[in-house]
Write a protein that holds these residues in place. Structure first.
Motif, PDB file in Angstrom:
ATOM      1  N   PRO A 227       0.815  -1.222   0.000  1.00  0.00           N
ATOM      2  CA  PRO A 227       0.000   0.000   0.000  1.00  0.00           C
ATOM      3  C   PRO A 227       0.841   1.261   0.000  1.00  0.00           C
ATOM      4  CG  PRO A 227       0.079  -0.928   2.205  1.00  0.00           C
ATOM      5  CD  PRO A 227       0.779  -1.920   1.309  1.00  0.00           C
ATOM      6  N   ILE A 228       0.374   2.290  -0.713  1.00  0.00           N
ATOM      7  CA  ILE A 228       1.001   3.610  -0.706  1.00  0.00           C
ATOM      8  C   ILE A 228      -0.003   4.604  -0.146  1.00  0.00           C
ATOM      9  CG2 ILE A 228       1.988   5.475  -2.087  1.00  0.00           C
ATOM     10  CD1 ILE A 228       2.855   3.428  -4.143  1.00  0.00           C
ATOM     11  N   PHE A 229       0.420   5.364   0.863  1.00  0.00           N
ATOM     12  CA  PHE A 229      -0.418   6.405   1.449  1.00  0.00           C
ATOM     13  C   PHE A 229       0.184   7.773   1.170  1.00  0.00           C
ATOM     14  CE2 PHE A 229      -1.445   2.698   3.995  1.00  0.00           C
ATOM     15  CZ  PHE A 229      -2.805   2.829   4.238  1.00  0.00           C
ATOM     16  N   CYS A 230      -0.658   8.725   0.794  1.00  0.00           N
ATOM     17  CA  CYS A 230      -0.265  10.129   0.651  1.00  0.00           C
ATOM     18  C   CYS A 230      -1.250  10.964   1.472  1.00  0.00           C
ATOM     19  CB  CYS A 230      -0.285  10.579  -0.803  1.00  0.00           C
ATOM     20  SG  CYS A 230       0.980   9.842  -1.828  1.00  0.00           S
ATOM     21  N   PRO A 231      -0.965  11.210   2.750  1.00  0.00           N
ATOM     22  CA  PRO A 231      -1.901  11.955   3.597  1.00  0.00           C
ATOM     23  C   PRO A 231      -2.261  13.339   3.057  1.00  0.00           C
ATOM     24  CG  PRO A 231      -0.261  10.842   4.937  1.00  0.00           C
ATOM     25  CD  PRO A 231       0.179  10.699   3.515  1.00  0.00           C
ATOM     26  N   ALA A 232      -1.376  13.942   2.273  1.00  0.00           N
ATOM     27  CA  ALA A 232      -1.678  15.242   1.647  1.00  0.00           C
ATOM     28  C   ALA A 232      -1.740  15.056   0.129  1.00  0.00           C
ATOM     29  CB  ALA A 232      -0.624  16.278   2.022  1.00  0.00           C
ATOM     30  N   PHE A 233      -2.543  14.104  -0.294  1.00  0.00           N
ATOM     31  CA  PHE A 233      -2.572  13.680  -1.694  1.00  0.00           C
ATOM     32  C   PHE A 233      -2.912  14.817  -2.660  1.00  0.00           C
ATOM     33  CE2 PHE A 233      -4.773  11.412  -5.273  1.00  0.00           C
ATOM     34  CZ  PHE A 233      -3.645  10.764  -5.763  1.00  0.00           C
ATOM     35  N   VAL A 234      -3.888  15.670  -2.291  1.00  0.00           N
ATOM     36  CA  VAL A 234      -4.312  16.723  -3.223  1.00  0.00           C
ATOM     37  C   VAL A 234      -3.295  17.855  -3.307  1.00  0.00           C
ATOM     38  CG1 VAL A 234      -6.749  16.197  -2.958  1.00  0.00           C
ATOM     39  CG2 VAL A 234      -5.692  17.898  -1.459  1.00  0.00           C
ATOM     40  N   ASP A 235      -2.286  17.842  -2.429  1.00  0.00           N
ATOM     41  CA  ASP A 235      -1.221  18.843  -2.511  1.00  0.00           C
ATOM     42  C   ASP A 235      -0.189  18.373  -3.536  1.00  0.00           C
ATOM     43  OD1 ASP A 235       0.382  21.029  -2.019  1.00  0.00           O
ATOM     44  OD2 ASP A 235       1.346  20.147  -0.267  1.00  0.00           O
TER      45      ASP A 235
END
Length: 249
Positions: free
Chosen positions: A195-203
Motif C-alpha cells: 500500500p502507498i499512502f499520501c496523507p496530503a494527496f491533493v497537494d
C-alpha cells in the motif's frame, strides 16, 4: 516571431534528463562500511544502514518507506521502486509530489531535467517550466498528468476513497497497459500488494485533476468522488496495530 524563439529556448533548457540511480548495478556496502569509521553524517549513515538491516532481518518487524518528493525528482525513484520489488518494504507513506508529480508523471513517459545553470525564474515561467531546486519539469506535460488523473476519476465509482485506494487504482490503470515507462513505484507497489499512502494527496498535480472532476460533475448535477483523509488515518492506524513493531526508512 516570438513562438519559435521561445520553443527553441525551452528545448535548450530541457535537454539534460535526470537519470535515476540503479542500486542493482553496484555494491554500495564497502563504502557504507568505511563510513562507519568516519565522523559526522558518514557515521550516521552507516548506523542508519545497520538499523534498516535489523528491521529487514527481524521477522516480527514491518519496514515502512517514508519519502519526500525532492529525493524522487532528484534521481532516487528507482531505489524506492526496487526496495518494494525486492520485498524490503511493507508500506509506503509519501508526499503527493513523490507519487504523482514524479513517479506517475514519469510512468506516463515524461521526464525530469537537470537545470541549465542559473536561469531567471521569469524565463522559466515564460517557457512553462516548473523548478524543483535545480530540477525542471515541463508544465505542459504536468498538465497532461493532471488530465490523466481526471480520466481515472471519471472511470471510478463516485464515493470517498482513501489515498491508498485511489493510488491502487492508479497502479491498476498503469498495469493494464497504459504505462509508457514500465516499472514505476506505483505500478510495482500495485503488483506486489504494497500500500502507498499520501496523507496530503491533493497537494500535488493530482489535486488539479480531482478539482476538475468535481467541478464538471457538480455542473452536471452528478455525484463525484473525493479523497477521504479520515480513511487514510484509520487505515494507517489499522496497519500499524496489525504490524506491531515497525521500522521506518
Amino acid at each position: 516571431m516570438n513562438a519559435p524563439v521561445q520553443s527553441n529556448q525551452k528545448a535548450q533548457l530541457l535537454q539534460n534528463t535526470v537519470e535515476h540511480v540503479d542500486i542493482t548495478s553496484f555494491d554500495a556496502r564497502p563504502i557504507i562500511d568505511a563510513m562507519r569509521k568516519m565522523s559526522f553524517s558518514s557515521r550516521d549513515t552507516a548506523r542508519a544502514a545497520d538499523i534498516f538491516n535489523m528491521a529487514i532481518e527481524d521477522k516480527d518487524c514491518s519496514p515502512w518507506l517514508i519519502l519526500a518528493g525532492s529525493t524522487s525528482a532528484g534521481g532516487c525513484m528507482h531505489v524506492y521502486r526496487d526496495m518494494v520489488k525486492f520485498g524490503m518494504i511493507d508500506a509506503v507513506v509519501a508526499t503527493g509530489a513523490s507519487i504523482v508529480d514524479m513517479d506517475f508523471f514519469e510512468a506516463l513517459g515524461f521526464k525530469h531535467y537537470q537545470a541549465a545553470g542559473e536561469v531567471d525564474d521569469n524565463v522559466l515561467r515564460e517557457n512553462y517550466i516548473d523548478r524543483i531546486y535545480d530540477t525542471y519539469i515541463d508544465e505542459e506535460e504536468l498538465q497532461a498528468c493532471d488530465h490523466t488523473i481526471l480520466e481515472i476519476c471519471n472511470q471510478l465509482e463516485p464515493r470517498g476513497y482513501s489515498s491508498r485506494e485511489f493510488i491502487w487504482e492508479m497502479g491498476k490503470w498503469l498495469s493494464e497497459g497504459n504505462a509508457k515507462k514500465p516499472g514505476s513505484l506505483i505500478q510495482t507497489a500495485y503488483e506486489e500488494g504494497v500500500p502507498i499512502f499520501c496523507p496530503a494527496f491533493v497537494d500535488s498535480s493530482a489535486g488539479f485533476g480531482l478539482v476538475k472532476h468535481q467541478k464538471e460533475r457538480m455542473a452536471e448535477g452528478k455525484p463525484y468522488l473525493m479523497i477521504d483523509a479520515v480513511a487514510d488515518f484509520r487505515e494507517l492506524t489499522d496497519i500499524k496495530i496489525a504490524a506491531g513493531v515497525t521500522g521506518l526508512f
